[in-house]
Scaffold this active site. Structure first.
Site, PDB file in Angstrom:
ATOM      1  N   ALA A   1       0.866  -1.264  -0.015  1.00  0.00           N
ATOM      2  CA  ALA A   1      -0.077   0.149   0.107  1.00  0.00           C
ATOM      3  C   ALA A   1       0.833   1.366  -0.097  1.00  0.00           C
ATOM      4  O   ALA A   1       0.420   2.337   0.549  1.00  0.00           O
ATOM      5  CB  ALA A   1      -0.858  -0.166   1.056  1.00  0.00           C
TER       6      ALA A   1
ATOM      7  N   GLU B   1       6.014  -7.597 -17.418  1.00  0.00           N
ATOM      8  CA  GLU B   1       5.476  -6.597 -17.637  1.00  0.00           C
ATOM      9  C   GLU B   1       5.042  -6.002 -18.891  1.00  0.00           C
ATOM     10  O   GLU B   1       5.829  -5.985 -19.874  1.00  0.00           O
ATOM     11  CB  GLU B   1       6.110  -5.475 -16.770  1.00  0.00           C
ATOM     12  CG  GLU B   1       6.194  -5.802 -15.287  1.00  0.00           C
ATOM     13  CD  GLU B   1       4.968  -5.900 -14.545  1.00  0.00           C
ATOM     14  OE1 GLU B   1       4.274  -5.032 -14.475  1.00  0.00           O
ATOM     15  OE2 GLU B   1       4.525  -7.063 -14.488  1.00  0.00           O
TER      16      GLU B   1
ATOM     17  N   ARG C   1      -2.675   9.308  -9.972  1.00  0.00           N
ATOM     18  CA  ARG C   1      -3.762   9.719 -10.885  1.00  0.00           C
ATOM     19  C   ARG C   1      -5.049  10.261 -10.106  1.00  0.00           C
ATOM     20  O   ARG C   1      -6.114  10.319 -10.858  1.00  0.00           O
ATOM     21  CB  ARG C   1      -4.002   8.708 -11.743  1.00  0.00           C
ATOM     22  CG  ARG C   1      -3.068   8.733 -12.955  1.00  0.00           C
ATOM     23  CD  ARG C   1      -2.903   7.454 -13.760  1.00  0.00           C
ATOM     24  NE  ARG C   1      -2.403   6.291 -13.150  1.00  0.00           N
ATOM     25  CZ  ARG C   1      -2.443   4.973 -13.483  1.00  0.00           C
ATOM     26  NH1 ARG C   1      -3.176   4.689 -14.451  1.00  0.00           N
ATOM     27  NH2 ARG C   1      -1.799   4.072 -12.906  1.00  0.00           N
TER      28      ARG C   1
HETATM   29  C1  UD1 Z   1       1.865  -4.695 -10.927  1.00  0.00           C
HETATM   30  C2  UD1 Z   1       2.236  -6.089 -11.408  1.00  0.00           C
HETATM   31  C3  UD1 Z   1       1.490  -6.380 -12.766  1.00  0.00           C
HETATM   32  C4  UD1 Z   1       0.029  -6.647 -12.473  1.00  0.00           C
HETATM   33  C5  UD1 Z   1      -0.489  -5.393 -11.888  1.00  0.00           C
HETATM   34  C6  UD1 Z   1      -1.783  -5.481 -11.427  1.00  0.00           C
HETATM   35  C7  UD1 Z   1       4.858  -5.910 -10.584  1.00  0.00           C
HETATM   36  C8  UD1 Z   1       5.912  -5.568 -11.355  1.00  0.00           C
HETATM   37  N1  UD1 Z   1       3.726  -5.606 -11.667  1.00  0.00           N
HETATM   38  O1  UD1 Z   1       1.857  -3.732 -11.660  1.00  0.00           O
HETATM   39  O2  UD1 Z   1       2.007  -7.613 -13.306  1.00  0.00           O
HETATM   40  O3  UD1 Z   1      -0.640  -6.921 -13.744  1.00  0.00           O
HETATM   41  O4  UD1 Z   1       0.228  -4.971 -10.856  1.00  0.00           O
HETATM   42  O5  UD1 Z   1      -2.532  -4.326 -11.063  1.00  0.00           O
HETATM   43  O6  UD1 Z   1       4.472  -6.560  -9.600  1.00  0.00           O
HETATM   44  N2  UD1 Z   1       3.566  -0.853  -4.515  1.00  0.00           N
HETATM   45  C9  UD1 Z   1       4.182  -0.566  -3.441  1.00  0.00           C
HETATM   46  N3  UD1 Z   1       5.566  -0.138  -3.526  1.00  0.00           N
HETATM   47  C10 UD1 Z   1       6.064   0.179  -4.846  1.00  0.00           C
HETATM   48  C11 UD1 Z   1       5.414  -0.146  -5.859  1.00  0.00           C
HETATM   49  C12 UD1 Z   1       4.010  -0.426  -5.910  1.00  0.00           C
HETATM   50  O7  UD1 Z   1       3.694  -0.525  -2.294  1.00  0.00           O
HETATM   51  O8  UD1 Z   1       7.158   0.487  -4.674  1.00  0.00           O
HETATM   52  C13 UD1 Z   1       2.030  -1.199  -4.562  1.00  0.00           C
HETATM   53  C14 UD1 Z   1       1.219  -0.120  -4.656  1.00  0.00           C
HETATM   54  O9  UD1 Z   1       0.756   0.546  -3.955  1.00  0.00           O
HETATM   55  C15 UD1 Z   1       0.039  -0.992  -5.486  1.00  0.00           C
HETATM   56  C16 UD1 Z   1       0.775  -2.299  -6.084  1.00  0.00           C
HETATM   57  O10 UD1 Z   1       1.748  -2.384  -5.091  1.00  0.00           O
HETATM   58  O11 UD1 Z   1      -1.200  -1.361  -4.303  1.00  0.00           O
HETATM   59  C17 UD1 Z   1       0.569  -2.315  -7.354  1.00  0.00           C
HETATM   60  O12 UD1 Z   1       1.728  -1.156  -7.682  1.00  0.00           O
HETATM   61  P1  UD1 Z   1       1.349  -0.766  -9.163  1.00  0.00           P
HETATM   62  O13 UD1 Z   1       2.452   0.463  -9.399  1.00  0.00           O
HETATM   63  O14 UD1 Z   1       0.017  -0.347  -9.228  1.00  0.00           O
HETATM   64  O15 UD1 Z   1       1.725  -1.957  -9.932  1.00  0.00           O
HETATM   65  P2  UD1 Z   1       1.749  -2.063 -11.618  1.00  0.00           P
HETATM   66  O16 UD1 Z   1       2.834  -1.376 -12.295  1.00  0.00           O
HETATM   67  O17 UD1 Z   1       0.371  -1.703 -11.866  1.00  0.00           O
END
Ligand code: UD1
Ligand code: CA
Length: 458
Positions: free
Chosen positions: A9, A152, A15
Site C-alpha cells: 500500500a 510487464e 492519478r
Molecule cells: C503490478 C504488477 C503487474 C500486475 C499489476 C496488477 C509488478 C511488477 N507488476 O503492476 O504484473 O498486472 O500490478 O494491478 O508487480 N506498490 C508499493 N510499492 C512500490 C510499488 C507498488 O507498495 O514500490 C504497491 C502499490 O501501492 C499497489 C501495488 O503495489 O498497491 C501495485 O503497484 P502498481 O504500481 O499499481 O503496479 P503495476 O505497475 O500496475
C-alpha cells in the site's frame, strides 16, 4: 502452513489528483485499505503486515489500534522492493499471501482457494482473463499450459502483449523461498524497478511449482488508480450488496439505487424504495418499509415499522409498528417504543418515547423521557438548552402538549396533563389538569384602526 498476509500500500496514486493517500480514498464510506484488511482478517492469518510509504502517517493513523504490523517503504522502488520491507517480520515457516491495498473487492473465497493451492514447496498465483489486459503484466505459459514467467507490459514483445491472461499481483508463496528470491531481484528492466513478478521465473528455474488460479470473477481483482475506476468499483460494490439483499428476500424498487455502506440485516418481506443509504449497522424487522431518499445509520427498526420519504435516522432503536416521517430526523440516542409516530419536520434527540406516543408535526424533542400515548402537539419545542447546559424533560403517560408550546427544561409534565396551545411553561405541570401560560386574550371595543392622513398640498 501458517498464513501471513502482506498488503502492499505504498503507491502514491498520483492519478487520483488528491491530497489523500490513495489507499485512504473511501469506497462505500470506508478506506480502500480497510476493505482489504477486513477480507485479510477473515482468513485468520497469524499476522497482517502493511507496507506503507506515501502519506504514511495518515495511513497508520487511520488504522490506529488495529492489530497490524507496519513496514515503511521510504522510496517506491517496485513491488518486489515493497514486499522485501515486510519480510523481516515474517518467519520462514509461513506461507505469505500478497494483497494490494488498492484492490478492494477481492473475495475471501478466492483467497482461501489460492492459499489452499500453495504449499511448502509450491507457490500459487491469481491471474485474470480480460478482453483488454492493457497495463497488466502478462502470464506466459508453455505448450502444456504451465506458467513460465510474468512479463510487464512495458517489457513485453508484441506477441506477449497479445496474451489476454493478466497478473492480478495476488500470490501465495512460502516465506523461506520468497525471502531468498526477493534477495536476488535486479532492476534491469524498462521501469528500473524491483519487480515482484520476477520471482515466478526464479521458481520455474528451481523447478518449484507455480500453480495458477484464474480469478472466478473479474471485479474482485480490479485495481483502482483514478477516480473513474473508483466510481466503477463503487458501482460494482453497490450491485454486489443489492444482489445480496435481493437474495435475502428484500424487495428493492431499483437495485441500482440503494447503498449499503456497512452491515444491513433484514427480516422477511422488507421493502426499500429508491435512493436509500444505509451506514454502520442497521437491522430492519419483518415487513419494514423504507420510503425514498432516506439515510439510516446505526439503527434497528422493529417489525412493520414504516419510514416515509426523506428521513434521516441515526443511532436509534425503533420499535414495531412505528410511523416515521416524511421529513423526520432522529439524532443519536433515540429509543422509540412500539406504535410511535414521528411526523413531518420532527427532530428527536437523546430521548425515549413510550408506546403509542405521537409527535406528528413540526416539533423538537431533545433530552426528554416521554410516556406512553403522549401527544406532542404541532410546533411543540422542548427547550433543553439554556445556552450553557442541557437539561432533561419528563412527560408523563397520556399527557398532551398543545400547538406551539415551549417546555423549558428541566421540567416535569405530569401524567394526563394538558399544556394549552401557545404556552411557555417553566415550572412543573401538574397531572390531569389544564395548564395555560400565555397572555390572556382581550378585545378592545373602542379601538379604531388608524387611517392615512390626506397629503398636504404645497
Ligand atoms: C503490478 C504488477 C503487474 C500486475 C499489476 C496488477 C509488478 C511488477 N507488476 O503492476 O504484473 O498486472 O500490478 O494491478 O508487480 N506498490 C508499493 N510499492 C512500490 C510499488 C507498488 O507498495 O514500490 C504497491 C502499490 O501501492 C499497489 C501495488 O503495489 O498497491 C501495485 O503497484 P502498481 O504500481 O499499481 O503496479 P503495476 O505497475 O500496475
Ligand atoms: Ca496498478
Amino acid at each position: 502452513m501458517q498464513l501471513s498476509i502482506v498488503i502492499l500500500a505504498a503507491g502514491q496514486g498520483k492519478r487520483m489528483n488528491s491530497d489523500r493517500p490513495k489507499v485512504l480514498q473511501p469506497l462505500a464510506g470506508r478506506p480502500l485499505l480497510g476493505h482489504v484488511i477486513a477480507t485479510a482478517r477473515s482468513l485468520e492469518p497469524t499476522r497482517i503486515e502493511v507496507v506503507y510509504g506515501h502519506g504514511g502517517d495518515q495511513v497508520r493513523a487511520a488504522f490506529a489500534g488495529e492489530p497490524l504490523g507496519w513496514a515503511l517503504q521510504a522510496e517506491q522502488l517496485g513491488t518486489g522492493h515493497a514486499l522485501m520491507q515486510a519480510m523481516p517480520a515474517i518467519a520462514d515457516d509461513q506461507l505469505v499471501l500478497v494483497l494490494y491495498g488498492d484492490v478492494p473487492l477481492i473475495r475471501r473465497e478466492t483467497l482461501a482457494a489460492l492459499v489452499a493451492l500453495a504449499g511448502p514447496d509450491a507457490m500459487s498465483l491469481l491471474t485474470v482473463e480480460l478482453p483488454d489486459p492493457t497495463g497488466y503484466g502478462r502470464i506466459v505459459r508453455d505448450a502444456a499450459a504451465r506458467v513460465l514467467k510474468i512479463v510487464e507490459q512495458k517489457d513485453a514483445t508484441p506477441q506477449q502483449c497479445a496474451i489476454r491472461e493478466g497478473n492480478t499481483g495476488v500470490m501465495a508463496v512460502p516465506a523461506r523461498l520468497l525471502r531468498r528470491w526477493l534477495g536476488q531481484l535486479r532492476n534491469a528492466n524498462a521501469q528500473g524497478e524491483y519487480y515482484l513478478t520476477d520471482i515466478v521465473e526464479m521458481a520455474v528455474a528451481e523447478q518449484v511449482e507455480v500453480r495458477p488460479l484464474v480469478a472466478p470473477t473479474v471485479p474482485e481483482v480490479l485495481g483502482i488508480n483514478d477516480r473513474l475506476q473508483l466510481a466503477e468499483v463503487e458501482a460494482e460494490y453497490r450491485r454486489l450488496r443489492a444482489r445480496e439483499l435481493l437474495q435475502a428476500g428484500v424487495t428493492l424498487a431499483d437495485p441500482a439505487r440503494v447503498d449499503v455502506r456497512g452491515t444491513l440485516v433484514t427480516g422477511r418481506d422488507v421493502f426499500i424504495d429508491v435512493n436509500v443509504v444505509f451506514e454502520g449497522e442497521v437491522r430492519l424487522g419483518d415487513r419494514v418499509r423504507i420510503g425514498p431518499n432516506c439515510v439510516i445509520r446505526d439503527a434497528s427498526l422493529g417489525a412493520d415499522t414504516q419510514v416515509l420519504p426523506c428521513c434521516v435516522i441515526e443511532s436509534a432503536t425503533i420499535g414495531a409498528n412505528c410511523n416515521i416521517g416524511p421529513f423526520a430526523r432522529t439524532r443519536p440516542q433515540v429509543t422509540l417504543a412500539d406504535e410511535v409516530h414521528i411526523g413531518n419536520f420532527v427532530e428527536v434527540k437523546n430521548s425515549r418515547l413510550g408506546p403509542g406516543a405521537k409527535a406528528n408535526h413540526l416539533a423538537y424533542v431533545g433530552d426528554a423521557t416521554v410516556g406512553a400515548r403522549v401527544n406532542i402537539g404541532a410546533g411543540t419545542i422542548v427547550a433543553n438548552y439554556d445556552g450553557a447546559n442541557k437539561h432533561r424533560t419528563i412527560i408523563g403517560d397520556d399527557a398532551h402538549t398543545g400547538s406551539n408550546s415551549v417546555l423549558v427544561a428541566p421540567i416535569d409534565v405530569g401524567p394526563g396533563a394538558t399544556v394549552g396551545a401557545g404556552s411557555t411553561v417553566t415550572r412543573a405541570v401538574p397531572a390531569g389538569k389544564l395548564t395555560v401560560a400565555r397572555a390572556k386574550q382581550v378585545t378592545l371595543d373602542n379601538w379604531r384602526r388608524p387611517v392615512k392622513k390626506p397629503k398636504e398640498e404645497r
